[in-house]
Design an enzyme around this catalytic site. Structure first.
Site, PDB file in Angstrom:
ATOM      1  N   PHE A 109       0.743  -1.354   0.047  1.00  0.00           N
ATOM      2  CA  PHE A 109      -0.086   0.239  -0.239  1.00  0.00           C
ATOM      3  C   PHE A 109       0.833   1.168   0.018  1.00  0.00           C
ATOM      4  O   PHE A 109       0.370   2.322  -0.282  1.00  0.00           O
ATOM      5  CB  PHE A 109      -0.957  -0.032   1.309  1.00  0.00           C
ATOM      6  N   LYS A 110       2.167   1.186   0.475  1.00  0.00           N
ATOM      7  CA  LYS A 110       2.914   2.192   0.233  1.00  0.00           C
ATOM      8  C   LYS A 110       3.232   2.954  -1.106  1.00  0.00           C
ATOM      9  O   LYS A 110       3.346   4.112  -1.017  1.00  0.00           O
ATOM     10  CB  LYS A 110       4.429   2.091   1.096  1.00  0.00           C
ATOM     11  N   ASP A 111       2.961   2.436  -2.082  1.00  0.00           N
ATOM     12  CA  ASP A 111       2.833   3.006  -3.370  1.00  0.00           C
ATOM     13  C   ASP A 111       1.734   3.993  -3.517  1.00  0.00           C
ATOM     14  O   ASP A 111       1.810   4.933  -4.224  1.00  0.00           O
ATOM     15  CB  ASP A 111       2.513   1.831  -4.434  1.00  0.00           C
ATOM     16  N   MET A 114       3.328   7.147  -1.939  1.00  0.00           N
ATOM     17  CA  MET A 114       5.005   7.475  -2.540  1.00  0.00           C
ATOM     18  C   MET A 114       4.543   7.829  -3.716  1.00  0.00           C
ATOM     19  O   MET A 114       5.245   8.777  -4.269  1.00  0.00           O
ATOM     20  CB  MET A 114       5.582   6.119  -2.136  1.00  0.00           C
TER      21      MET A 114
END
Ligand SMILES: *Cc1c(COP(=O)(O)O)cnc(C)c1O
Length: 471
Positions: A109-111, A114
């Site tokens: 999920f950090k995409d 980011m």
């Protein structure tokens, strides 16, 4: 919209200024001076929007110093590498729906945040004609998401430290297969804590930091928090219709309290979320806090390595932003709590404990390795679906606290392919990789090995860092 510090000091900053500053000047975190709100009519009006369009609307409430057209271009570019729907929802029965946040390039999920941060950082550096050398330490997901978001940018370089030989083959491949000139993978002869200590040493060296334009893109970054707010609105709009159940609850697999803080912001903004359920693994400092009102961060020795490694935290860096709201935005109480923590190793919110649930809607629970395996198995048996260990922690806790008649969303924070060993342990099967993933795993790797030594790192950065043109 301006941004003030949770500790009450310093001048208010604009959205763009917070991108590069990181911490507020008094050591606190930047928060909106006034939380924006969204009324019911506006919310309904957003139903037909595609994800990037919704992102422009929501982020436009925060990034008021960026012209709307520029923001729209950036959100379109940020989510171009995702499937058309960007964030798909799928039901797994028992009133539980998974919110797919892991469709981006690094399968976690950090995409989501980011990729937007990469756009807006480059944009701001262009506006102020500057450059930034991002220095970070990673044990897995953050480093790869940052590198994939910043690769190929003109005004940003990434220096990412990781502990040599301690990441999974998949995580290594995701980072080290990149061959962009502005991405520098550094394998340190040490453990993750050593990497973090090196980052702190260099970031604390004010002269070096300024000379080499060092910065960070870690989980306290405000652009990341605000970009995550978007998918709470998206999931609510997809899971309801004009007539459907207006209220629903969300469970969030949590580590640094970044993801669920964004859900809390969405709720503060007026999104009808009933419960915000925080799921932890065995490293359950946050579950302890929401159950007892006592926040007691742990040392490295008390932090265990689990099969949901991205939630293996000892302290939750974003909790300060929630405490600030809990204390009625009284910065002096935040400072006092942190002083207490320094002196005695914990702070206790005392009489405010019932408000965590009654006023703010928080609930929490802990999931263990055995829970994770059992949940991966039961979801697979009931639906044929595979879920990753972090999402399994979320589902475990969601099933425990779910209320009859209230739909429950669980945020899917990673794809199972990233954690093949745990899937094998739970189900006895080997995962098939898609062709592009296979190619990534087999690609040549680019990494520089360095000793655990600040001077060696300084020398490497001094040689490779981007420098401002006109100086
Ligand atoms: C980072 C991460 C988390 C924890 O998110 P926080 O914002 O730190 O609470 C959970 N699951 C996965 C897969 C992650 O990468």
């Amino acid at each position: 919209m301006t941004y003030i510090s949770t500790r009450g000091g310093g001048e208010p900053l604009s959205y763009s200024e917070t991108l590069i500053e990181g911490l507020a000047r008094d050591g606190g975190l930047a928060v909106p001076a006034v939380m924006p709100t969204v009324d019911a009519a506006t919310l309904e009006g957003w139903r037909g929007l595609r994800y990037p369009e919704l992102a422009t609307e929501v982020l436009g409430l925060f990034a008021t110093d960026i012209p709307r057209d520029d923001l729209a271009r950036m959100t379109a570019d940020a989510y171009a590498a995702f499937p058309e729907e960007v964030v798909p929802l799928r039901s797994i029965g028992d009133g539980i729906t998974l919110v797919g946040l892991s469709e981006g390039p690094t399968l976690a999920f950090k995409d989501m945040a980011m990729q937007f941060l990469g756009q807006v950082l480059e944009y701001q550096l262009e506006r102020i004609d500057s450059v930034l050398n991002v220095l970070g330490a990673t044990s897995g997901d953050t480093g790869s998401a940052a590198e994939h978001a910043l690769r190929g940018k003109d005004r940003v370089a990434v220096f990412m430290l990781s502990p040599q030989g301690r990441m999974s083959a998949f995580q290594r491949a995701q980072m080290f297969s990149l061959d962009d000139a502005n991405v520098h993978n550094i394998a340190v002869d040490g453990v993750f804590d050593d990497c973090q200590t090196l980052v702190k040493q260099l970031a604390g060296d004010v002269a070096f930091k300024q000379d080499h334009r060092l910065g960070a893109v870690n989980s306290i970054n405000l652009a990341r928090i605000t970009a995550q707010v978007v998918y709470y609105f998206w999931a609510w709009l997809r899971a309801t219709d004009e007539s459907g159940p207006a209220e629903l609850s969300v469970t969030v697999p949590s580590g640094n309290f970044g993801n669920i803080l964004s859900g809390f912001y969405a709720k503060q903004m007026g999104l009808p979320l009933r419960r915000l359920v925080l799921a932890t693994n065995e490293n359950n400092v946050l579950d302890e806090f929401f159950r007892t009102g006592v926040y007691r961060p742990r040392g490295a020795a008390e932090t265990v390595a689990t099969s949901s490694p991205s939630m293996d935290i000892s302290r939750a860096s974003n909790l300060e932003r929630f405490i600030f709201e809990l204390f009625g935005r009284d910065a002096s109480r935040v400072v006092a709590a942190w002083r207490e923590l320094d002196e005695q190793g914990f702070f206790d919110i005392g009489d405010d404990l019932p408000r965590l649930r009654d006023e703010f809607g928080f609930e929490s629970g802990t999931s263990t390795h055995a829970d994770r395996l059992a949940t991966i198995r039961s979801v697979h048996e009931q639906t044929g679906e595979l879920v990753d260990p972090h999402t399994a922690d979320g589902i475990t806790v969601a099933r425990r606290v779910r209320e009859e008649g209230v739909p429950m969303l669980v945020l899917e924070t990673a794809k199972p392919q990233k954690f093949a060993e745990t899937i094998r342990e739970a189900l006895g099967i080997e995962l098939e990789y898609a062709p592009d993933v296979r190619a990534m795993l087999d690609a040549p790797q680019h990494v520089t090995e360095l000793p655990n030594d600040a001077d060696a790192l300084r020398a490497f950065i001094a040689e490779q860092a981007l420098s401002p043109r006109a100086e």
